[in-house]
Scaffold this active site. Structure first.
Site, PDB file in Angstrom:
ATOM      1  CD  GLU A 224      -1.124   0.837   8.609  1.00  0.00           C
ATOM      2  OE1 GLU A 224      -0.909  -0.235   8.003  1.00  0.00           O
ATOM      3  OE2 GLU A 224      -1.551   1.858   8.054  1.00  0.00           O
TER       4      GLU A 224
ATOM      5  CD  GLU B  29      -1.436   5.942  -2.991  1.00  0.00           C
ATOM      6  OE1 GLU B  29      -1.155   6.291  -1.828  1.00  0.00           O
ATOM      7  OE2 GLU B  29      -1.128   6.620  -3.982  1.00  0.00           O
TER       8      GLU B  29
ATOM      9  CB  THR C 129       3.930  -1.842   3.968  1.00  0.00           C
ATOM     10  OG1 THR C 129       3.482  -0.473   3.993  1.00  0.00           O
ATOM     11  CG2 THR C 129       5.374  -1.886   3.538  1.00  0.00           C
TER      12      THR C 129
ATOM     13  CE  LYS D 107      -8.344  -9.055  -4.385  1.00  0.00           C
ATOM     14  NZ  LYS D 107      -9.233  -8.920  -3.196  1.00  0.00           N
TER      15      LYS D 107
ATOM     16  CB  ALA E 271      -0.262  -7.042   0.469  1.00  0.00           C
ATOM     17  N   GLY E 272       2.053  -5.043  -0.473  1.00  0.00           N
ATOM     18  CA  GLY E 272       2.623  -4.175  -1.511  1.00  0.00           C
ATOM     19  C   GLY E 272       4.002  -4.637  -1.962  1.00  0.00           C
TER      20      GLY E 272
ATOM     21  CB  CYS F 110      -3.753   4.568   4.915  1.00  0.00           C
ATOM     22  SG  CYS F 110      -4.602   5.764   3.873  1.00  0.00           S
TER      23      CYS F 110
HETATM   24  P1  NAD Z   1      -4.214  -6.022   2.701  1.00  0.00           P
HETATM   25  O1  NAD Z   1      -2.890  -5.702   2.133  1.00  0.00           O
HETATM   26  O2  NAD Z   1      -4.341  -7.219   3.554  1.00  0.00           O
HETATM   27  O3  NAD Z   1      -5.283  -6.220   1.529  1.00  0.00           O
HETATM   28  C1  NAD Z   1      -5.577  -5.198   0.586  1.00  0.00           C
HETATM   29  C2  NAD Z   1      -6.191  -5.820  -0.648  1.00  0.00           C
HETATM   30  O4  NAD Z   1      -5.200  -6.596  -1.315  1.00  0.00           O
HETATM   31  C3  NAD Z   1      -7.342  -6.780  -0.388  1.00  0.00           C
HETATM   32  O5  NAD Z   1      -8.234  -6.681  -1.472  1.00  0.00           O
HETATM   33  C4  NAD Z   1      -6.649  -8.155  -0.372  1.00  0.00           C
HETATM   34  O6  NAD Z   1      -7.535  -9.195  -0.698  1.00  0.00           O
HETATM   35  C5  NAD Z   1      -5.586  -7.960  -1.435  1.00  0.00           C
HETATM   36  N1  NAD Z   1      -4.323  -8.686  -1.275  1.00  0.00           N
HETATM   37  C6  NAD Z   1      -3.670  -8.992  -0.125  1.00  0.00           C
HETATM   38  N2  NAD Z   1      -2.488  -9.589  -0.406  1.00  0.00           N
HETATM   39  C7  NAD Z   1      -2.388  -9.626  -1.762  1.00  0.00           C
HETATM   40  C8  NAD Z   1      -1.380 -10.106  -2.672  1.00  0.00           C
HETATM   41  N3  NAD Z   1      -0.249 -10.658  -2.233  1.00  0.00           N
HETATM   42  N4  NAD Z   1      -1.618  -9.979  -3.990  1.00  0.00           N
HETATM   43  C9  NAD Z   1      -2.747  -9.399  -4.455  1.00  0.00           C
HETATM   44  N5  NAD Z   1      -3.731  -8.955  -3.647  1.00  0.00           N
HETATM   45  C10 NAD Z   1      -3.540  -9.052  -2.317  1.00  0.00           C
HETATM   46  O7  NAD Z   1      -4.707  -4.705   3.461  1.00  0.00           O
HETATM   47  P2  NAD Z   1      -6.067  -4.466   4.253  1.00  0.00           P
HETATM   48  O8  NAD Z   1      -5.950  -5.080   5.609  1.00  0.00           O
HETATM   49  O9  NAD Z   1      -7.235  -4.836   3.401  1.00  0.00           O
HETATM   50  O10 NAD Z   1      -6.065  -2.866   4.357  1.00  0.00           O
HETATM   51  C11 NAD Z   1      -5.423  -2.161   5.361  1.00  0.00           C
HETATM   52  C12 NAD Z   1      -4.113  -1.609   4.841  1.00  0.00           C
HETATM   53  O11 NAD Z   1      -4.361  -0.742   3.729  1.00  0.00           O
HETATM   54  C13 NAD Z   1      -3.402  -0.747   5.860  1.00  0.00           C
HETATM   55  O12 NAD Z   1      -2.036  -1.044   5.848  1.00  0.00           O
HETATM   56  C14 NAD Z   1      -3.643   0.665   5.355  1.00  0.00           C
HETATM   57  O13 NAD Z   1      -2.678   1.603   5.777  1.00  0.00           O
HETATM   58  C15 NAD Z   1      -3.632   0.471   3.891  1.00  0.00           C
HETATM   59  N6  NAD Z   1      -4.306   1.585   3.206  1.00  0.00           N
HETATM   60  C16 NAD Z   1      -3.538   2.478   2.515  1.00  0.00           C
HETATM   61  C17 NAD Z   1      -4.141   3.553   1.880  1.00  0.00           C
HETATM   62  C18 NAD Z   1      -3.318   4.544   1.106  1.00  0.00           C
HETATM   63  O14 NAD Z   1      -3.898   5.280   0.324  1.00  0.00           O
HETATM   64  N7  NAD Z   1      -2.015   4.604   1.288  1.00  0.00           N
HETATM   65  C19 NAD Z   1      -5.527   3.708   1.938  1.00  0.00           C
HETATM   66  C20 NAD Z   1      -6.273   2.782   2.654  1.00  0.00           C
HETATM   67  C21 NAD Z   1      -5.643   1.704   3.281  1.00  0.00           C
END
Ligand code: NAD
Length: 485
Positions: A386, A252, A232, A178, A234-235, A286
């Protein structure tokens, strides 16, 4: 060439979406429409999971030998290698990554991942016989974990798709990807290459959409494992759902990494390295080293050298090969970064260069000015949270112990660097900082080695044999001794 699409990639073909809702991909540079694609709904997710489930439960992919799967992934790798420039252009168009970075990292790095995983899979102990502790042999098998939900963010979309899809495929899993709504286009381009490579139908399904359908996918009973890269916040939500359902999960997440400049470092080399590790992808990375730690004795030198280097970085059109800093992905991200720049000033940090307002010569697009804050205390929010943009904080330390303490004084633990003329001193610092990856005078991710976060930066590892292992279940088969026949 139009990048518009009106179908989703489900069950090995292009199928009409369940609704007529669309996602409009807007150029972060020109604010003009780049393409329109379907907006995935829960009904589409259900169809994608059903296709992946059927391919896993009844299809050939999990039943093929690892060598047979390796051949298909190798064919995909060859096709991917021929599409790097086109794919990089698509990523630049959809999320504004400077083309210099897109052609250096956004697509070559995913291709290097594929090649590294192929090498690992060729040597991987898919099935081994061990001498059991009780005197009888034991067979240990690594079997596919099942149907995987792969959820990437927008900042490095192909990088984070490949780190999940390739090990999943090699392990014999099937996948629903997705992509984020900001970056749906590269995933659909990749789908065409998967078909051409001969990946059987239903093994990979690609359905771009927002958070709500992401939540639906994570909670779906047809999913066995969730592989997520993103924030983090969403994680944490995803981990809670997976915990309740006892689904396998790897995360991640975010970072606030520290670069420690030791006094013996060659400042020219250190600043050149920091320019990249702190500001790559316009600061939307990230692993960005957004806290720069300098000794009190060397503080002014580091601030001045950094300011000089950043002040001449070219900001503007991401398609211009000379551009080093492009726009933020979306207006909401531009506003977020500007909010943090204002907050830093309220907290008492000093703007050395940058600050709020459009960069010189630009009157549209979601740009921010690369900003360096000095006199930052590590307790300030700009040093703890961040920001995800080109905003750096320079923090003073008393001695090396203090530098390590400050580096570790963070909820995150994703990455870090140390800059020094003495590799042993650098290694000593590297051993003491609680982060999943670390660089001594460099930060070059190596796909032979595990990558991931300590603390709130994640759970599990990608890359290396450890990254492949995230897509396997271990099974031990006890054998009688001696064999009955
Ligand atoms: P985000 O968490 O908003 O979204 C990431 C993805 O998850 C998107 O596809 C989004 O649609 C989906 N999503 C969001 N909430 C969800 C939920 N509750 N359930 C299921 N899916 C959900 O993050 P973003 O703004 O797209 O990306 C930036 C973030 O990603 C930063 O915090 C960055 O540090 C992190 N990041 C981490 C790594 C790593 O390897 N550690 C790499 C790249 C980016």
């Amino acid at each position: 060439m139009s990048l518009d699409r009106d179908t989703l990639f489900i069950g090995g073909g292009w199928v009409a979406p369940a609704s007529s809702e669309t996602i409009q991909v807007i150029s972060p540079h020109s604010e003009e429409l780049v393409a329109t694609v379907p907006d995935t709904t829960p009904a589409d997710i259900d169809a994608a999971v059903a296709a992946a489930r059927d391919a896993f439960d009844h299809g050939p992919w999990p039943r093929m030998t690892p060598a047979e799967r390796i051949d298909v992934v190798a064919a995909f790798s060859g096709l991917y290698a021929g599409s790097l420039a086109e794919m990089a252009d698509v990523i630049t168009a959809e999320m504004g990554s400077p083309t210099s970075f897109a052609n250096l990292a956004q697509t070559p790095a995913p291709w290097m991942q594929i090649e590294a995983f192929l090498g690992i899979a060729r040597e991987y102990p898919w099935e081994e016989i061990r001498d059991g502790a009780l005197g009888s042999p034991v067979m240990v098998r690594r079997e596919p974990v099942g149907v995987v939900a792969a959820i990437p963010p927008w900042n490095v979309p192909q990088f984070t798709i490949m780190s999940k899809v390739i090990p999943a495929l090699l392990a014999g899993c099937t996948v629903v990807v997705k992509p984020a709504p900001e970056t749906p286009l590269d995933g659909y381009l990749m789908a065409e290459l998967l078909v051409e490579a001969g990946v059987p139908e239903g093994v990979v399904n690609i359905v771009a959409g927002g958070r709500e359908v992401g939540e639906h996918l994570v909670a779906h009973p047809g999913i066995d494992k969730v592989a997520f890269t993103g924030s983090t916040a969403a994680g944490r939500k995803i981990a809670a759902v997976c915990g309740e359902q006892l689904k396998r999960v790897s995360l991640e997440l975010g970072g606030k990494s520290a670069a420690i400049v030791l006094d013996d470092a060659d400042l020219t080399t250190a600043i050149e390295g920091l320019k990249f590790t702190a500001l790559m992808n316009s600061g939307q990375a990230c692993v960005a080293q957004t806290r720069i730690l300098a000794s009190r004795a060397n503080y002014t030198n580091v601030v001045d050298a950094l300011a000089e280097a950043v002040s001449v970085m070219q900001v503007g059109d991401p398609m211009d090969p000379a551009t080093e800093i492009g726009p933020m992905v979306a207006q909401r991200q531009q506003e977020r970064v500007e909010k943090y720049i204002a907050l830093g000033q309220e907290e008492g940090a000093r703007v050395v260069i940058g600050g709020n307002g459009m960069p010189e010569g630009l009157d549209r697009g979601w740009y921010v000015r690369p900003t360096i804050f000095a006199d930052v205390d590590n307790g300030m929010r700009i040093a703890q949270e961040e920001i995800f943009g080109p905003v750096l904080s320079v923090i003073a330390y008393d001695d090396v112990d203090d530098a390590v303490r400050i580096a570790n004084d963070s909820d995150y633990g994703l990455a870090g660097t140390v800059w020094t003329a003495d590799r042993e001193a650098g290694l000593d610092v590297a051993r003491r900082v609680r982060a999943g990856t670390y660089g001594v005078n460099t930060y070059t991710m190596d796909f032979a080695a595990p990558f991931g976060g300590f603390k709130a930066s994640g759970l599990g590892r990608e890359f290396g044999p450890e990254g492949l292992g995230q897509y396997t279940e271990l099974k031990s088969i006890y054998l009688e001794n001696p064999p009955t026949q």
